[in-house]
Design an enzyme around this catalytic site. Structure first.
Site, PDB file in Angstrom:
ATOM      1  N   PHE A 379      40.157  52.972  32.671  1.00 49.72           N
ATOM      2  CA  PHE A 379      39.853  54.371  32.392  1.00 49.72           C
ATOM      3  C   PHE A 379      38.812  54.953  33.323  1.00 49.72           C
ATOM      4  O   PHE A 379      38.572  56.140  33.321  1.00 49.72           O
ATOM      5  CB  PHE A 379      39.365  54.518  30.952  1.00 49.72           C
ATOM      6  CG  PHE A 379      40.408  54.133  29.965  1.00 49.72           C
ATOM      7  CD1 PHE A 379      41.596  54.848  29.889  1.00 49.72           C
ATOM      8  CD2 PHE A 379      40.233  53.041  29.131  1.00 49.72           C
ATOM      9  CE1 PHE A 379      42.564  54.502  28.983  1.00 49.72           C
ATOM     10  CE2 PHE A 379      41.207  52.695  28.227  1.00 49.72           C
ATOM     11  CZ  PHE A 379      42.380  53.410  28.146  1.00 49.72           C
ATOM     12  N   VAL A 382      32.402  51.957  35.533  1.00 50.09           N
ATOM     13  CA  VAL A 382      31.318  51.715  34.583  1.00 50.09           C
ATOM     14  C   VAL A 382      30.051  51.406  35.369  1.00 50.09           C
ATOM     15  O   VAL A 382      30.054  50.596  36.282  1.00 50.09           O
ATOM     16  CB  VAL A 382      31.647  50.536  33.647  1.00 50.09           C
ATOM     17  CG1 VAL A 382      30.565  50.398  32.593  1.00 50.09           C
ATOM     18  CG2 VAL A 382      32.995  50.741  33.013  1.00 50.09           C
ATOM     19  N   LYS A 397      30.292  54.882  31.235  1.00 55.08           N
ATOM     20  CA  LYS A 397      31.663  54.864  31.746  1.00 55.08           C
ATOM     21  C   LYS A 397      32.107  56.282  32.010  1.00 55.08           C
ATOM     22  O   LYS A 397      31.982  57.158  31.160  1.00 55.08           O
ATOM     23  CB  LYS A 397      32.580  54.206  30.718  1.00 55.08           C
ATOM     24  CG  LYS A 397      34.062  54.303  31.105  1.00 55.08           C
ATOM     25  CD  LYS A 397      34.945  53.499  30.201  1.00 55.08           C
ATOM     26  CE  LYS A 397      34.906  52.051  30.590  1.00 55.08           C
ATOM     27  NZ  LYS A 397      36.002  51.262  29.992  1.00 55.08           N
ATOM     28  N   ASP A 494      43.187  45.176  23.723  1.00 52.73           N
ATOM     29  CA  ASP A 494      42.734  44.533  24.954  1.00 52.73           C
ATOM     30  C   ASP A 494      41.673  43.494  24.630  1.00 52.73           C
ATOM     31  O   ASP A 494      40.532  43.588  25.059  1.00 52.73           O
ATOM     32  CB  ASP A 494      42.189  45.579  25.924  1.00 52.73           C
ATOM     33  CG  ASP A 494      42.104  45.030  27.337  1.00 52.73           C
ATOM     34  OD1 ASP A 494      42.641  43.924  27.568  1.00 52.73           O
ATOM     35  OD2 ASP A 494      41.494  45.678  28.188  1.00 52.73           O
TER      36      ASP A 494
END
Ligand SMILES: *[C@@H]1O[C@H](CO)[C@@H](O)[C@H](O)[C@H]1NC(C)=O
Ligand SMILES: *[C@@H]1O[C@H](CO)[C@@H](O)[C@H](O)[C@H]1NC(C)=O
Ligand SMILES: *[C@@H]1O[C@H](CO)[C@@H](O)[C@H](O)[C@H]1NC(C)=O
Ligand SMILES: *[C@@H]1O[C@H](CO)[C@@H](O)[C@H](O)[C@H]1NC(C)=O
Ligand SMILES: *[C@@H]1O[C@H](CO)[C@@H](O)[C@H](O)[C@H]1NC(C)=O
Ligand SMILES: *[C@@H]1O[C@H](CO)[C@@H](O)[C@H](O)[C@H]1NC(C)=O
Ligand SMILES: *[C@@H]1O[C@H](CO)[C@@H](O)[C@H](O)[C@H]1NC(C)=O
Ligand SMILES: *[C@@H]1O[C@H](CO)[C@@H](O)[C@H](O)[C@H]1NC(C)=O
Ligand SMILES: *[C@@H]1O[C@H](CO)[C@@H](O)[C@H](O)[C@H]1NC(C)=O
Length: 693
Positions: A379, A382, A397, A494
């Site tokens: 996504f 970080v 993030k 995940d």
């Protein structure tokens, strides 16, 4: 610097007294050495004065004449048709009483004519020697404050003047509008020349403009012996030229009276003009003391020349500097504002404490510089950071969220996720929203990074079995909490992305995030590859993540931790490529301990590792309903319930351990292990999360 004016006055009077006495003595026909001594004294006592500025000078002023605070003698102000006079306050004895001849005398002064309009006439100044300080009926303009129509030319005036005239008066036969002239009782000059000064002995000269607004010096010398008047003009920065501008033989004795005043007269017309005298020196019977140019007061910068220079050069430069300063300040502010711009809408106010300032996050991460980069997930990037005020270490993030209308839901979800609190979850502290759909998520910082890294990237066997078992239980408990411990079921998707806190406790991060991106939207991304072995077979078919798909991933994770191997290892021998197949076949043969991570050596608890391996197999069941729930998994792990071997046999009986035909039949075309490693996310988040709501 009106040096000792009153004393000068006294001395002049004394000279006169002595002269009078001399006449009486002469009448008595008594010539004695005593008297000649007195006469010598008188001669050395000749009238002289020097003003290097006029501060405190005791001058006799009238009309518009005044002394400015900085020591200028201002004869006329900016009002039109002004006239001003200034005189040395005491009359001076100009004539030798014994023969009636005018003494030798000399005077020098510095003047400035500042006309409001440079090319327009400003009339002029006259240095004047006059029997009285008053000029009855005198008029300004071309009469220079000296005469009027009827008094001009009158021999009873007894006036000697040197005019600095900037007006071409035809009636007085002026030669031009910028000349110097010698006037005797009459404004029609007896001699005049255009204002200029000699630059060399051979007649070379330079024109100057009297009304230029610049300071200029005039020397007036009269030689009483041969009756010659010399007038010399030069700019202030030029030494006195050797050749005078005017040199006129004219016996002043019939014109002048015994006692005369010296001073200045000036007149203006309609054009507002300042007539200034900056310094003045006079001496009878000798050369006047030179003025000290550096001590003279400065002319004001109101003259047209200064004005126009200021307007044409100064103002634009100042304006430019000002403008560029203002522009750069504005640019700086705008850039700063844009740099730190956030999007804040009313509905977000309720999330107050969860909302972070972009500026703070920017500072915390030192401007999101690469050095602070912890990893790149599915996504976004970080970064590590330290919050400016609280000094708390955080992970920030940066994710992007394009869909505008979904933003509110997205943020709501984030804030909602922030309420999930369990020791095996990474705490979401808050968020920040910027223009352009960028969202920043702020998490607790996990100093030990991702489990994946520790297992595979770091030197192996860094984690002993005790730690590994602890991590397994931690992940299980975190997943259990997500599935059942909260009002909503949260599917993590995940499991491998677990992070480790400072005490090597497993923490699940990024739970629930992917669902915000829409179901299955990430399936086509390359990140899927990295998590391939974790993918429940039904997911590729239905794209419907559920708690049982998490359990499948958890199974893969168990085997991975116990065996120290990735779920798919293209380098292994053909039948062992798929970890779960290999473990299952070993288990079938009764040699399950062969699959234990060789890095552990024999340093493990056999019962625990067998439990973990078997549980791994059980969770990897291809039929979702045959997998245990996380609640059951927890019970098995803590030994509250024995793991039923029968279910494993059932697994073998079903003949479907791994969905070869369903998603992984093409594993042979997978990237090599190195590519796998490189696509491996170093930090959590990847690919496939979604809820099972
Ligand atoms: C100027 O006049 C004063 C007296 O008023 C006298 O003492 C002085 O010597 C004079 N200076 C010159 C240079 O003649
Ligand atoms: C200025 O000069 C006048 C005329 O000589 C005199 O009467 C007066 O006392 C002087 N003033 C000062 C301050 O010296
Ligand atoms: C100029 O001087 C005259 C005479 O003293 C005065 O009446 C007038 O107000 C002055 N003008 C200015 C602008 O000061
Ligand atoms: C004044 O006149 C007499 C007679 O002509 C002369 O001797 C004397 O030097 C003169 N004084 C000055 C200062 O010129
Ligand atoms: C004075 O000069 C300005 C510009 O140099 C010019 O525009 C104006 O016409 C001139 N005026 C006169 C009376 O010469
Ligand atoms: C000039 O001044 C004198 C003396 O004040 C006066 O008598 C005469 O009338 C004036 N003439 C004009 C034309 O103003
Ligand atoms: C002023 O001087 C000029 C030139 O010498 C002469 O023509 C004129 O008549 C004089 N003016 C008077 C009023 O005497
Ligand atoms: C100086 O001024 C005079 C008179 O206005 C003119 O005739 C002459 O040419 C000028 N000289 C120079 C060098 O400009
Ligand atoms: C006046 O100027 C002439 C010519 O330059 C010179 O010979 C004479 O000495 C000067 N007179 C005075 C008093 O300076």
């Amino acid at each position: 610097m009106g040096d000792k004016t009153s004393r000068r006055c006294r001395s002049t009077r004394r000279t006169r007294t002595i002269s009078t006495m001399f006449v009486k003595v002469k009448l008595l026909l008594l010539l004695c050495p005593f008297l000649s001594l007195v006469m010598t004294l008188a001669a050395s006592d000749d009238a002289n004065f020097t003003y290097n500025d006029f501060r405190g000078a005791n001058l006799s002023l009238d009309g518009s004449a005044q002394i400015t605070p900085n020591g200028l003698l201002m004869l006329t102000n900016e009002s039109s048709r002004q006239m001003g006079h200034a005189f040395y306050p005491c009359p001076l004895q100009f004539k030798n009483q014994s023969d009636g001849n005018v003494f030798t005398f000399s005077s020098t002064f510095v003047f400035g004519i500042l006309s409001e309009y440079q090319n327009l006439s400003a009339h002029g100044i006259a240095f004047v020697i006059t029997p009285s300080r008053g000029f009855p009926g005198a008029r300004p303009t071309q009469y220079l404050g000296l005469f009027n129509e009827s008094t001009n030319g009158d021999p009873s005036n007894h006036i000697v003047a040197v005019e600095l005239d900037t007006f071409h008066s035809k009636e007085f036969s002026d030669i031009d509008d910028n000349h110097v002239g010698i006037d005797i009782n009459n404004l029609t000059s007896v001699d005049s020349k255009p204002a200029s000064y000699a630059t060399d002995q051979s007649g070379g000269h330079k024109n100057i403009s009297l009304k230029s607004g610049k300071a200029m010096q005039v020397w007036i010398e009269y030689n009483g012996l041969d009756g010659r008047i010399n007038v010399t003009l030069a700019p202030i920065n030029v030494p006195k030229p050797d050749i005078p501008l005017l040199s006129l033989r004219y016996n002043l004795s019939p014109i002048m009276k015994d006692s005369m005043y010296v001073g200045f007269s000036s007149g203006t017309g309609t054009v507002p003009t300042f007539h200034y005298v900056l310094g003045w020196s006079f001496k009878m019977n000798g050369p006047a003391k030179e003025l000290v140019i550096s001590q003279l007061p400065k002319l004001p910068r109101v003259g047209p020349k200064e004005h126009s220079k200021f307007l044409t050069v100064g103002m634009p430069i100042i304006g430019l500097v000002l403008a560029s300063t203002v522009i750069s300040v504005i640019l700086f502010i705008v850039r700063r504002k844009r740099k730190f711009a956030e999007e804040l809408e009313d509905w977000e106010l309720e999330y107050g404490p969860h909302r972070f300032k972009y500026k703070d996050l920017y500072t915390a991460t030192k401007g999101f510089r690469d050095k602070e980069l912890l990893g790149i997930g599915g996504f976004g990037r970080v970064y590590r950071g330290v919050l400016p005020t609280s000094k708390i270490e955080v992970a920030v993030k940066r994710v992007s969220h394009e869909s505008k209308q979904g933003t509110r839901e997205f943020v709501a979800e984030i804030v909602c996720m922030g309420r999930l609190q369990q020791r095996n979850l990474v705490q979401l502290l808050g968020y920040c929203r910027r223009k352009g759909g960028e969202i920043l998520l702020v998490y607790d910082y996990m100093p030990n990074g991702s489990l994946d890294k520790l297992l595979f990237n770091q030197p192996k066997a860094k984690l002993n079995w005790g730690q590994r078992f602890q991590i397994i239980k931690g992940v299980a408990s975190g997943l259990f909490y997500l599935h059942e411990g909260w009002e909503k079921v949260v599917v993590h998707r995940d499991v491998k992305s677990s992070l480790l806190d400072s005490e090597f406790n497993a923490r699940l991060g990024d739970f629930g995030l992917a669902r915000l991106y829409g179901h299955g939207s990430d399936f086509k991304t390359t990140h899927v590859v990295g998590t391939l072995g974790y993918l429940a077979p039904e997911l590729t078919r239905t794209s419907k993540p559920s708690p049982s798909t998490d359990v499948f991933s958890f199974g893969a994770f168990l085997l991975e931790v116990a065996c120290g191997r990735r779920p798919i290892d293209p380098q292994a021998s053909a039948e062992d490529v798929i970890l779960v197949d290999w473990v299952f076949s070993c288990w079938s043969r009764g040699t399950i301990l062969e699959t234990v991570d060789p890095n552990l050596g024999s340093d493990y608890v056999a019962e625990e590792i067998i439990l973990v391996l078997k549980l791994g197999l059980l969770c990897s069941h291809s039929i979702p309903t045959s997998r245990p729930t996380m609640r059951q998994v927890m019970r098995f792990l803590v030994g509250a319930a024995p793991l039923p071997d029968s279910s494993l046999h059932g697994l073998s009986a079903s003949g479907l351990i791994f969905g070869h035909d369903e998603g992984f039949s093409n594993f042979a075309t997978l990237p090599s292990s190195t590519e796998l490693a490189s696509t491996q996310p170093s930090l959590s988040s990847d690919s496939l999360l979604s809820t099972g709501r």
